[in-house]
Design an enzyme around this catalytic site. Structure first.
Site, mmCIF file in Angstrom:
data_model
loop_
_atom_site.group_PDB
_atom_site.id
_atom_site.type_symbol
_atom_site.label_atom_id
_atom_site.label_comp_id
_atom_site.label_asym_id
_atom_site.label_seq_id
_atom_site.Cartn_x
_atom_site.Cartn_y
_atom_site.Cartn_z
ATOM 1 N N LYS A 22 0.877 -1.330 0.015
ATOM 2 C CA LYS A 22 -0.156 -0.092 0.460
ATOM 3 C C LYS A 22 0.869 1.239 -0.142
ATOM 4 C CE LYS A 22 -1.522 1.485 4.060
ATOM 5 N NZ LYS A 22 -1.414 2.871 3.897
ATOM 6 N N ASN A 23 1.876 0.874 0.959
ATOM 7 C CA ASN A 23 2.583 2.658 1.417
ATOM 8 C C ASN A 23 3.329 2.917 -0.088
ATOM 9 O OD1 ASN A 23 1.541 2.965 3.685
ATOM 10 N ND2 ASN A 23 3.212 2.433 5.069
ATOM 11 N N ARG A 91 -5.035 10.270 4.756
ATOM 12 C CA ARG A 91 -3.382 11.201 4.871
ATOM 13 C C ARG A 91 -2.774 11.389 3.424
ATOM 14 N NH1 ARG A 91 0.498 11.801 7.085
ATOM 15 N NH2 ARG A 91 1.101 14.349 8.214
ATOM 16 N N CYS A 115 -4.729 12.319 12.977
ATOM 17 C CA CYS A 115 -5.548 11.475 13.040
ATOM 18 C C CYS A 115 -5.077 10.510 14.303
ATOM 19 C CB CYS A 115 -4.592 10.590 11.952
ATOM 20 S SG CYS A 115 -3.172 10.387 12.146
HETATM 21 C C1 UD1 Z 1 4.414 6.136 6.119
HETATM 22 C C2 UD1 Z 1 3.733 5.529 6.340
HETATM 23 C C3 UD1 Z 1 2.893 4.991 7.814
HETATM 24 C C4 UD1 Z 1 4.198 5.193 8.707
HETATM 25 C C5 UD1 Z 1 4.835 5.928 8.614
HETATM 26 C C6 UD1 Z 1 6.283 5.835 9.424
HETATM 27 C C7 UD1 Z 1 2.341 6.162 3.598
HETATM 28 C C8 UD1 Z 1 1.387 6.363 3.277
HETATM 29 N N1 UD1 Z 1 2.053 5.392 5.431
HETATM 30 O O1 UD1 Z 1 3.804 8.199 6.565
HETATM 31 O O2 UD1 Z 1 2.462 3.631 7.221
HETATM 32 O O3 UD1 Z 1 3.901 4.243 9.744
HETATM 33 O O4 UD1 Z 1 5.748 6.407 7.428
HETATM 34 O O5 UD1 Z 1 7.394 4.949 8.973
HETATM 35 O O6 UD1 Z 1 3.400 5.850 3.733
HETATM 36 N N2 UD1 Z 1 6.854 14.404 9.943
HETATM 37 C C9 UD1 Z 1 7.041 15.926 10.808
HETATM 38 N N3 UD1 Z 1 6.770 16.485 9.720
HETATM 39 C C10 UD1 Z 1 6.622 16.450 8.942
HETATM 40 C C11 UD1 Z 1 6.248 14.773 8.517
HETATM 41 C C12 UD1 Z 1 6.643 14.116 9.304
HETATM 42 O O7 UD1 Z 1 7.602 15.846 12.250
HETATM 43 O O8 UD1 Z 1 6.409 16.894 7.721
HETATM 44 C C13 UD1 Z 1 6.715 13.822 11.531
HETATM 45 C C14 UD1 Z 1 6.053 12.821 12.237
HETATM 46 O O9 UD1 Z 1 4.645 13.092 12.894
HETATM 47 C C15 UD1 Z 1 6.237 10.731 12.190
HETATM 48 C C16 UD1 Z 1 7.539 11.348 12.298
HETATM 49 O O10 UD1 Z 1 7.855 12.694 11.390
HETATM 50 O O11 UD1 Z 1 6.377 11.645 13.836
HETATM 51 C C17 UD1 Z 1 7.520 9.905 10.326
HETATM 52 O O12 UD1 Z 1 6.195 10.287 9.916
HETATM 53 P P1 UD1 Z 1 6.585 10.087 8.176
HETATM 54 O O13 UD1 Z 1 7.984 9.322 8.089
HETATM 55 O O14 UD1 Z 1 6.440 11.360 7.161
HETATM 56 O O15 UD1 Z 1 5.107 9.322 8.748
HETATM 57 P P2 UD1 Z 1 4.297 9.628 6.900
HETATM 58 O O16 UD1 Z 1 5.139 9.695 6.202
HETATM 59 O O17 UD1 Z 1 2.513 10.641 7.001
#
Ligand code: UD1
Length: 423
Positions: A22-23, A91, A115
């Site tokens: 999915k990711n 998201r 979320c």
């Molecule tokens: C993706 C995955 C999710 C997984 C996560 C971490 C997808 C669709 N989803 O989510 O399943 O749990 O990676 O492996 O691929 N953060 C910030 N600022 C930002 C972006 C992120 O502070 O602009 C923080 C987030 O709150 C979190 C951490 O960075 O604490 C990692 O998040 P991130 O890797 O961005 O998660 P997603 O890409 O949303």
């Protein structure tokens, strides 16, 4: 709305075919916006999140055809606005900003809310777009990104919780059509980022270093259509490995990349389970109770946050005391109160769950709160006495293709029934 009834106590045996990731699929589908030409993507899982992404692409003007796991997309003419109604359900829809910006030099996309697993900001994505020369404005719940000239530069994407996966995807997709060289430091190294990079390379992008903390992109003038097969879902695979550990006499996962699951298999082996690794399959022998573990979630290749809840479900009926610590989403423990309703002995200490293994769990009505927490409840149901009744299962359908059918084919006793109205 459906609910799932897991009648505990069955033993699992046999083979399960792992679906496409999915990711990986979500950003790869979004990346098809980068070209006017036709793209063909194979092994796209049949999940509600993928359906939402295809609806978004359709809304933006792309022609989308789906035949089983293959999706054909042609985004000849597109618009650059995705309103709240279209993107609010998922998201991950935020990852359309990068390709829209790359191709059309502008995007207006409704901001994703938080979320249950935390606040989930996108500040790092926006910082990356700004570094590429975009003006970013938040207005009426939308993020507007505008960049008449996207210029390559060096960007550090590391945040206080480590690298960002979708942020890396987004900047990668924006930078492939930027002028000059973009260096993404602090990049996420997850296999899903590598899969996206490989698709972009097949489209004509020049990318080096995907899978490391530094990705280098040499901008090109345009991209062309391409065909790509999405990698197997390591989190779905990990979930079935845990099912095998919990209730499996012998469970074989087919269509996996064992290397992508290394931290998970390592933890399960440490916990006392025997795992046999083949080229594209893994077999787990689930006799005996899980030994205690100390697990700390980390960016890839560390232990995935997306597997923390499932391991928690395993260890609740394990031996001794286990500690699961979240470093990526410190609030991601919604499964804990539900597991406690089933008899688990878990205490929260900051970002750690301290799990004292218990002799027995008993089925109870529980509430699915997010994707992986719901999977954990299904797994817990497998080694509980009686019936576990899981409500709000739409969460689980976001990320697992027919989890009930796949587990039943292994010998589980799971029913999916319609909730009575008002339930
Ligand atoms: C993706 C995955 C999710 C997984 C996560 C971490 C997808 C669709 N989803 O989510 O399943 O749990 O990676 O492996 O691929 N953060 C910030 N600022 C930002 C972006 C992120 O502070 O602009 C923080 C987030 O709150 C979190 C951490 O960075 O604490 C990692 O998040 P991130 O890797 O961005 O998660 P997603 O890409 O949303």
């Amino acid at each position: 709305m459906d609910k799932i009834l897991v009648h505990g106590g069955s033993r699992l045996k046999g083979q399960v075919m792992v679906s496409g990731s999915k990711n990986s699929a979500l950003p790869i589908l979004a990346a098809t916006l980068l070209t006017k030409e036709e793209c063909v993507i194979h092994n796209v899982p049949d999940l509600s999140d993928c359906h939402y992404m295809l609806q978004i692409l359709n809304h933006l003007g792309a022609q989308v055809e789906r035949a089983s796991g293959t999706v054909t997309i042609k985004a000849e003419k597109i618009v650059t606005e995705a309103p709240y109604d279209i993107v609010r359900k998922m998201r991950a829809s935020v990852c359309i900003i990068g390709p829209l910006l790359g191709r059309e030099k502008e995007a207006t996309v409704s901001l994703p809310g938080g979320c249950v697993i935390g606040e989930r900001p996108i500040d790092l994505h926006l910082k990356g777009f700004e570094a590429l020369g975009a003006a970013v404005r938040i207005d009426a719940g939308n993020v507007k990104v505008l960049a008449p000239n996207l210029r390559g530069t060096t960007i550090n994407l590391r945040g206080k919780f480590g690298p960002t996966v979708l942020g890396t995807d987004n900047i990668l997709m924006a930078s492939v059509l930027a002028e000059g060289t973009t260096v993404i430091d602090g990049a996420a190294a997850e296999p899903e980022v590598v899969d996206l990079a490989n698709f972009l390379i097949a489209m004509g992008a020049k990318i080096e270093g995907a899978g490391t903390r530094r990705i280098i992109v040499e901008g090109v003038k345009e991209l062309h259509g391409a065909e790509h097969e999405v990698i197997p879902d390591r989190i779905e695979a990990g979930t079935y490995l845990v099912a095998g550990a919990i209730a499996g006499d012998e469970v074989t996962l087919r269509n996996v990349v064992p290397e992508h699951l290394h931290s998970v298999t390592e933890a399960l082996i440490k916990s006392g389970f025997r795992i046999v690794t083949g080229t594209d399959q893994l077999t787990i022998f689930g006799n005996g109770k899980a030994g205690p573990l100390k697990i700390v979630t980390e960016p890839y290749p560390g232990f995935p946050t997306d597997m923390q809840a499932q391991m928690c479900a395993l260890l609740t009926k394990g031996q001794g005391i286990s500690i699961l610590t979240e470093t990526i989403f410190p609030q991601r423990f919604m499964h804990v109160p539900e597991l406690k309703r089933m008899g688990a002995n878990i205490e929260m200490e900051g970002p750690s769950a301290v799990v004292q293994g218990v002799e027995r769990l008993s089925g109870a009505p529980v509430m699915a709160s997010d994707l992986r927490a719901s999977a954990a409840l299904v797994l817990a149901g497998l080694h509980s006495e009686g019936t576990t009744e899981i409500h709000r299962v739409y969460h689980i359908d976001r990320g697992y293709e027919s989890i009930d059918d796949k587990l039943n084919a292994l010998g589980a006793n799971i029913e999916r029934v319609k909730e009575k109205s008002g339930a």
